[in-house]
Design a protein around this motif. Structure first.
Motif, PDB file in Angstrom:
ATOM      1  N   ASP A  50       0.732  -1.200  -0.050  1.00 49.94           N
ATOM      2  CA  ASP A  50       0.051  -0.129  -0.169  1.00 49.94           C
ATOM      3  C   ASP A  50       0.858   1.390   0.038  1.00 49.94           C
ATOM      4  O   ASP A  50       0.304   2.554  -0.126  1.00 49.94           O
ATOM      5  N   VAL A  51       2.269   1.305  -0.035  1.00 50.03           N
ATOM      6  CA  VAL A  51       3.080   2.154  -0.050  1.00 50.03           C
ATOM      7  C   VAL A  51       2.959   2.989  -1.413  1.00 50.03           C
ATOM      8  O   VAL A  51       3.120   2.347  -2.297  1.00 50.03           O
ATOM      9  N   LYS A  52       2.407   4.217  -1.328  1.00 51.24           N
ATOM     10  CA  LYS A  52       2.429   5.069  -2.343  1.00 51.24           C
ATOM     11  C   LYS A  52       3.820   5.582  -2.761  1.00 51.24           C
ATOM     12  O   LYS A  52       4.572   5.930  -1.966  1.00 51.24           O
ATOM     13  N   SER A  53       3.720   6.214  -4.161  1.00 51.01           N
ATOM     14  CA  SER A  53       5.192   6.603  -4.759  1.00 51.01           C
ATOM     15  C   SER A  53       5.371   8.058  -3.947  1.00 51.01           C
ATOM     16  O   SER A  53       6.416   8.475  -3.612  1.00 51.01           O
ATOM     17  N   SER A  54       4.325   8.849  -3.415  1.00 52.65           N
ATOM     18  CA  SER A  54       4.529  10.018  -2.712  1.00 52.65           C
ATOM     19  C   SER A  54       5.197   9.817  -1.393  1.00 52.65           C
ATOM     20  O   SER A  54       5.944  10.692  -0.621  1.00 52.65           O
ATOM     21  N   ARG A 304       4.061   7.017 -19.582  1.00 51.60           N
ATOM     22  CA  ARG A 304       3.677   5.856 -18.797  1.00 51.60           C
ATOM     23  C   ARG A 304       3.783   6.044 -17.373  1.00 51.60           C
ATOM     24  O   ARG A 304       2.997   5.774 -16.650  1.00 51.60           O
ATOM     25  N   LEU A 305       4.865   6.974 -16.819  1.00 49.09           N
ATOM     26  CA  LEU A 305       4.872   7.315 -15.523  1.00 49.09           C
ATOM     27  C   LEU A 305       3.644   8.027 -15.081  1.00 49.09           C
ATOM     28  O   LEU A 305       3.046   7.984 -13.844  1.00 49.09           O
ATOM     29  N   LYS A 306       3.193   8.824 -15.668  1.00 47.72           N
ATOM     30  CA  LYS A 306       1.811   9.631 -15.421  1.00 47.72           C
ATOM     31  C   LYS A 306       0.596   8.686 -15.481  1.00 47.72           C
ATOM     32  O   LYS A 306      -0.152   8.807 -14.483  1.00 47.72           O
ATOM     33  N   ARG A 307       0.823   7.842 -16.408  1.00 54.43           N
ATOM     34  CA  ARG A 307      -0.519   6.805 -16.190  1.00 54.43           C
ATOM     35  C   ARG A 307      -0.311   6.011 -14.915  1.00 54.43           C
ATOM     36  O   ARG A 307      -1.607   5.765 -14.364  1.00 54.43           O
ATOM     37  N   ALA A 310      -1.499   8.073 -12.161  1.00 57.13           N
ATOM     38  CA  ALA A 310      -3.012   8.349 -12.160  1.00 57.13           C
ATOM     39  C   ALA A 310      -3.920   6.955 -11.681  1.00 57.13           C
ATOM     40  O   ALA A 310      -4.938   7.463 -11.259  1.00 57.13           O
ATOM     41  N   VAL A 311      -3.333   5.711 -12.132  1.00 57.62           N
ATOM     42  CA  VAL A 311      -3.981   4.777 -11.479  1.00 57.62           C
ATOM     43  C   VAL A 311      -3.568   3.972  -9.821  1.00 57.62           C
ATOM     44  O   VAL A 311      -4.406   3.202  -9.475  1.00 57.62           O
ATOM     45  N   GLY A 312      -2.941   5.123  -9.244  1.00 55.64           N
ATOM     46  CA  GLY A 312      -2.465   4.660  -8.001  1.00 55.64           C
ATOM     47  C   GLY A 312      -0.961   4.233  -7.750  1.00 55.64           C
ATOM     48  O   GLY A 312      -0.823   3.615  -6.660  1.00 55.64           O
ATOM     49  N   GLY A 313      -0.341   4.100  -8.691  1.00 53.86           N
ATOM     50  CA  GLY A 313       0.885   3.498  -8.423  1.00 53.86           C
ATOM     51  C   GLY A 313       1.333   2.228  -9.025  1.00 53.86           C
ATOM     52  O   GLY A 313       0.730   1.690  -9.558  1.00 53.86           O
ATOM     53  N   LEU A 314       2.677   1.821  -8.466  1.00 55.99           N
ATOM     54  CA  LEU A 314       3.084   0.286  -8.895  1.00 55.99           C
ATOM     55  C   LEU A 314       2.059  -0.583  -8.453  1.00 55.99           C
ATOM     56  O   LEU A 314       1.309  -0.684  -7.407  1.00 55.99           O
ATOM     57  N   GLY A 315       1.504  -1.475  -9.538  1.00 61.57           N
ATOM     58  CA  GLY A 315       0.751  -2.764  -9.361  1.00 61.57           C
ATOM     59  C   GLY A 315      -0.637  -2.659  -9.588  1.00 61.57           C
ATOM     60  O   GLY A 315      -1.175  -3.414  -9.427  1.00 61.57           O
TER      61      GLY A 315
END
Length: 424
Positions: A50-54, A304-307, A310-315
């Motif tokens: 659940d760790v987000k990129s931020s 791709r990074l922006k997408r 937008a969907v919530g990060g990795l995975g």
């Protein structure tokens, strides 16, 4: 552990967990802790997905060794004749490189996901193995054959003496006198572009530059002298397992980074490519033509990074239905239908099976499994499907043969009846 930057985080702006960690370290009294210092915060293993990129920030001193811009600049300045020389030694995927920057926004998450060294763990339930075949997919390097024989320093032996002589020879090419001074990549880059090298010297120098700057950078902007013995005989370059070495160096780099290393060694670009192809946006398509690196550049990566954000990060993208690595299907490695027991030599009994296109090989099953138990279950499911198909195919053949035999018997009965009728 994930490194978080505490700089400019006032008590009102920082999160409760950050303030708690800072107060705890300060209360220990072992050293003075200021708000702008780097603090190691533990991540609960049950919540790591659940760790987000931020939340995963890259420290200012968390520096990458991988420099695709240097290699891209060299490739763009090569004549076609030189690019053909690169292809002759098995590095033909690299002239397709169009990537110049490595924005660390997403790579910190990718490094954390690959920290187990063998598995790429996107979440608690989503993970996959990475092998040298994946390296081959992305870069098109020589895969299989002999392992690299790196120069070993610090040993009093004839081999180490030969290694020092080889290093001295290469230093002389760049007018470096001291036996302790490295060979700067900037000088190697100029050599590659001035067209003053022989064909053999160019091939040797290109491999050293590509490995030291992009594919397996182990230190600063200098040549990895350990590789000198592996490029000395140009005719053997394509016979060495460069894919395995690139993966091993990345594993070491990720391990060191997770444990707090200042620099990240290894080709971290590879992690992004393999992730992009295994998780795609629903409805989108990616070309699977090898090498995969040819389909990416700076702009496509940022899009791709922006997408992903937008969907919530990795995975959070959809899992691709394509079975990777692709190169394994075209290699000369064994793709046997099922695991064979370790019988003594002379007692081995094989069943040779021509696999249908929709049936996975052992290696493909191994690559898509998440652990040993899952792999055995997938193998069992694959074998059941395979032998059901073979049983069905054989039964259909038997049915057709029986029908043909029945028609033949009927025709023979009619013939006998007609013959006896004519005689009567």
């Amino acid at each position: 552990m994930v490194k978080l930057k505490m700089k400019s985080l006032s008590p009102s702006k920082s999160s409760p967990s950050q303030r708690k960690a800072w107060r705890k370290l300060k209360a220990e009294g072992n050293r003075k802790v200021k708000p702008e210092e780097d603090v190691l915060l533990p991540i609960d293993e049950t919540k790591k997905a659940d760790v987000k990129s931020s939340q995963i920030r890259v420290l200012s001193d968390f520096t990458k060794r991988c420099r695709p811009s240097s290699l891209t600049a060299v490739i763009s300045g090569l004549f076609e004749q030189k690019k053909e020389a690169v292809r002759q030694i098995g590095f033909g995927g690299l002239p397709h490189l169009k990537w110049t920057s490595v924005p660390m926004t997403m790579f910190s998450q990718l490094l954390f996901a690959f920290r187990s060294e063998e598995y790429f763990e996107v979440s608690e339930t989503e993970k996959f193995r990475l092998t040298e075949d994946d390296i081959c997919d992305v870069f098109g390097l020589p895969n299989g054959g002999h392992d690299l024989e790196l120069l070993v320093t610090g040993l009093a032996s004839s081999s180490s003496s030969d290694g020092e002589s080889l290093k001295s020879l290469w230093r002389e090419r760049y007018n470096i006198i001291s036996s302790k001074d490295p060979i700067p990549l900037s000088a190697v880059k100029n050599k590659l572009l001035d067209n003053g090298l022989t064909d053999e010297e160019f091939k040797q120098t290109f491999v050293l530059f590509a490995m030291s700057s992009f594919l397996a950078p182990a230190s600063g902007a200098v040549v990895d002298l350990r590789l000198l013995s592996d490029v000395e005989d140009v005719s053997r370059i394509h016979q060495l397992n460069w894919c395995k070495y690139v993966l091993e160096e990345l594993v070491i780099g990720v391990r060191e980074a997770v444990h707090g290393a200042k620099y990240v060694r290894g080709c971290i670009v590879f992690l992004a490519i393999v992730y992009f192809y295994r998780y795609i946006k629903r409805g989108s398509k990616l070309s699977n033509e090898l090498p995969l690196i040819q389909h990416w550049n700076d702009q496509k990566f940022m899009d791709r990074l922006k997408r992903e954000e937008a969907v919530g990060g990795l995975g959070h993208s959809d899992r691709s239905e394509v079975v990777f690595p692709i190169s394994r299907k075209h290699s000369n490695k064994s793709g046997e239908a099922s695991s064979l027991p370790n019988n003594p030599v002379g007692n081995v009994r094989h069943i040779v099976v021509d696999l249908p296109a929709d049936i996975h090989t052992d290696k493909e099953v191994h690559s898509s499994s998440i652990d040993d138990v899952h792999e055995l279950l997938l193998l069992n499911e694959r074998d059941s499907e395979l032998f059901c198909k073979r049983y069905t195919d054989r039964m259909n053949i038997i049915k057709l043969k029986m029908q043909a035999r029945h028609r033949t018997a009927c025709c023979y009965t009619v013939f006998l009846h007609q013959s006896s009728h004519q005689e009567g």
